[in-house]
Design an enzyme around this catalytic site. Structure first.
Site, PDB file in Angstrom:
ATOM      1  N   ASP A  80     -10.300   5.171   1.359  1.00  0.00           N
ATOM      2  CA  ASP A  80      -9.737   5.581   0.206  1.00  0.00           C
ATOM      3  C   ASP A  80      -9.503   4.930  -1.716  1.00  0.00           C
ATOM      4  O   ASP A  80      -9.185   4.309  -1.550  1.00  0.00           O
ATOM      5  CB  ASP A  80      -8.175   6.700   0.826  1.00  0.00           C
ATOM      6  N   GLU A 137      -5.182   4.754   2.657  1.00  0.00           N
ATOM      7  CA  GLU A 137      -3.497   3.953   2.542  1.00  0.00           C
ATOM      8  C   GLU A 137      -2.953   3.730   1.674  1.00  0.00           C
ATOM      9  O   GLU A 137      -1.688   2.946   2.353  1.00  0.00           O
ATOM     10  CB  GLU A 137      -4.454   2.701   2.581  1.00  0.00           C
ATOM     11  N   GLU A 138      -3.615   4.625   0.847  1.00  0.00           N
ATOM     12  CA  GLU A 138      -2.756   4.311  -0.487  1.00  0.00           C
ATOM     13  C   GLU A 138      -0.973   5.739  -0.896  1.00  0.00           C
ATOM     14  O   GLU A 138      -1.522   5.958  -1.181  1.00  0.00           O
ATOM     15  CB  GLU A 138      -2.816   5.084  -2.005  1.00  0.00           C
ATOM     16  N   ARG A 177       0.692 -16.612   3.676  1.00  0.00           N
ATOM     17  CA  ARG A 177       1.472 -16.982   4.088  1.00  0.00           C
ATOM     18  C   ARG A 177       2.400 -16.324   5.424  1.00  0.00           C
ATOM     19  O   ARG A 177       1.658 -15.430   5.809  1.00  0.00           O
ATOM     20  CB  ARG A 177       3.261 -17.086   3.045  1.00  0.00           C
TER      21      ARG A 177
END
Length: 387
Positions: A80, A137-138, A177
């Protein structure tokens, strides 16, 4: 091992794909061009299956290796764009007014397509790779939408991986991480109701601006006074307004909005509870009322330790061990790949893009040099996982 030679050699084609995606951006759940483009390419590559409209506009491609195995891993890219007017003047700038790929999702999609092209040619692995092209995703919950549409019931992955480009980090450096990498986030809206009136007689009115100001100040105590010292949290107001159309009218209402960010869900709940108390009690103290609503937009992104170790091995094969960081500091940004990691263990990494405009800037553009690096990283993940 460096960047895969065949991928590097085919970079001109990948660059054309990325530029086409950049020129035709779609907002969350409106990625029609990207979805059609991805579907077409996967079918051209000879994928074993291509599934469309998963989580509305999501695409899933299934690629089986040339050796039988019941192991399945997932690779994910987002598709997107953002509601931003692009202010670049290069040839591949957005052709859609008010919309642009200001976060690099066009590059993420092109990178995963490049990996899909290479792996479909060789199929040199055991088991199955699921290629997940995610919408929205936003902040619109595209990852969650795909999950609710049966993503992992239909395609049960053992582990899952994704990446994001990172401007102003050394180009090609890969960072990760285990555990919390990115924050969870709750968006909030506060509605303050009072009794407006004539500005000459404030004693006969209740000023919503006064309530708003005290909520703003009191809320700053939440992180300082309510969170344990070892925990992190951010509370940000992004809009505060009490609008009057006149110089001499006190308005009846005010509105505020913002977000909470945290790495621990319990801390997020605590911040949520305290902000609600402050809003209601402050408004009552000044003879008004306040209601607050929350959108639980993101959960913390937690990388699985074993998957992070696998990602580090794959990254070192591509960029060299000295260019891999496995203890990067967590960041307060959010990412809805977190919902997928809640369902399936996996790892999310950042790949440095060198000097660049920041993400979500109207002059940002994805660095095409990252496509061979990211595609090779995806392919090496497959080699580590499925060989």
């Amino acid at each position: 091992m460096p960047v895969i030679h065949e991928i590097e050699q085919n970079q001109p084609a990948f660059l054309q794909w990325r530029h086409a995606l950049h020129q035709h951006p779609g907002l969350g759940f409106e990625e029609e061009f990207a979805a059609r483009f991805v579907e077409q390419k996967l079918r051209e590559f000879g994928f074993d299956a291509v599934h469309t409209q998963i989580g509305k506009t999501g695409i899933v491609g299934v690629l089986k290796g040339n050796r039988a195995s019941d192991h399945i891993i997932g690779l994910r890219a987002d598709m997107d764009a953002l509601p931003i007017q692009e202010e670049n003047d290069f040839a591949h700038r957005s052709t859609v007014a008010g919309k642009m790929h200001a976060c690099g999702h066009d590059g993420h999609t092109a990178s995963l397509l490049a990996a899909a092209w290479h792996l479909a040619q060789t199929r040199d692995f055991s088991g199955t790779v699921i290629f997940i092209f995610q919408p929205a995703e936003e902040g619109l919950g595209g990852g969650l939408s795909m999950i609710q549409d049966g993503l992992f019931e239909r395609f049960p992955c053992r582990r899952i991986y994704a990446y994001h480009n990172m401007p102003n980090v050394a180009k090609g450096h890969i960072l990760m991480r285990e555990g919390a990498l990115m924050a969870g986030s709750f968006f909030f809206d506060i509605q303050i109701q009072s009794q407006g009136g004539h500005a000459a007689y404030p004693h006969l009115a209740t000023d919503p601006g006064l309530i708003m100001s005290h909520i703003y100040l009191s809320a700053q105590s939440i992180v300082a006074q309510n969170l344990p010292a070892a925990e992190c949290g951010v509370l940000t107001f992004t809009d505060s307004r009490a609008v009057s159309n006149s110089y001499n009218v006190i308005p009846d209402s005010a509105q505020m909005k913002g977000c909470l960010r945290f790495f621990n869900q319990e801390i997020g709940r605590l911040m949520q509870q305290r902000l609600e108390q402050i809003c209601q009690q402050t408004a009552q103290m000044y003879s008004g009322s306040a209601t607050i609503t929350f959108q639980e937009t993101f959960i913390p992104l937690l990388n699985d330790p074993h998957a992070t170790d696998i990602a580090a091995q794959a990254a070192a094969r591509v960029v060299g061990k000295t260019n891999v960081t496995t203890d990067v500091d967590p960041v307060m940004g959010s990412e809805d790949f977190a919902f997928m990691l809640e369902e399936v263990p996996g790892c999310y990494v950042a790949i440095g893009a060198g000097e660049s405009q920041n993400l979500h800037h109207h002059q940002y553009d994805f660095d095409d040099d990252l496509i061979p690096i990211a595609a090779s990283f995806f392919c090496e993940l497959v080699q580590v996982e499925l060989n």
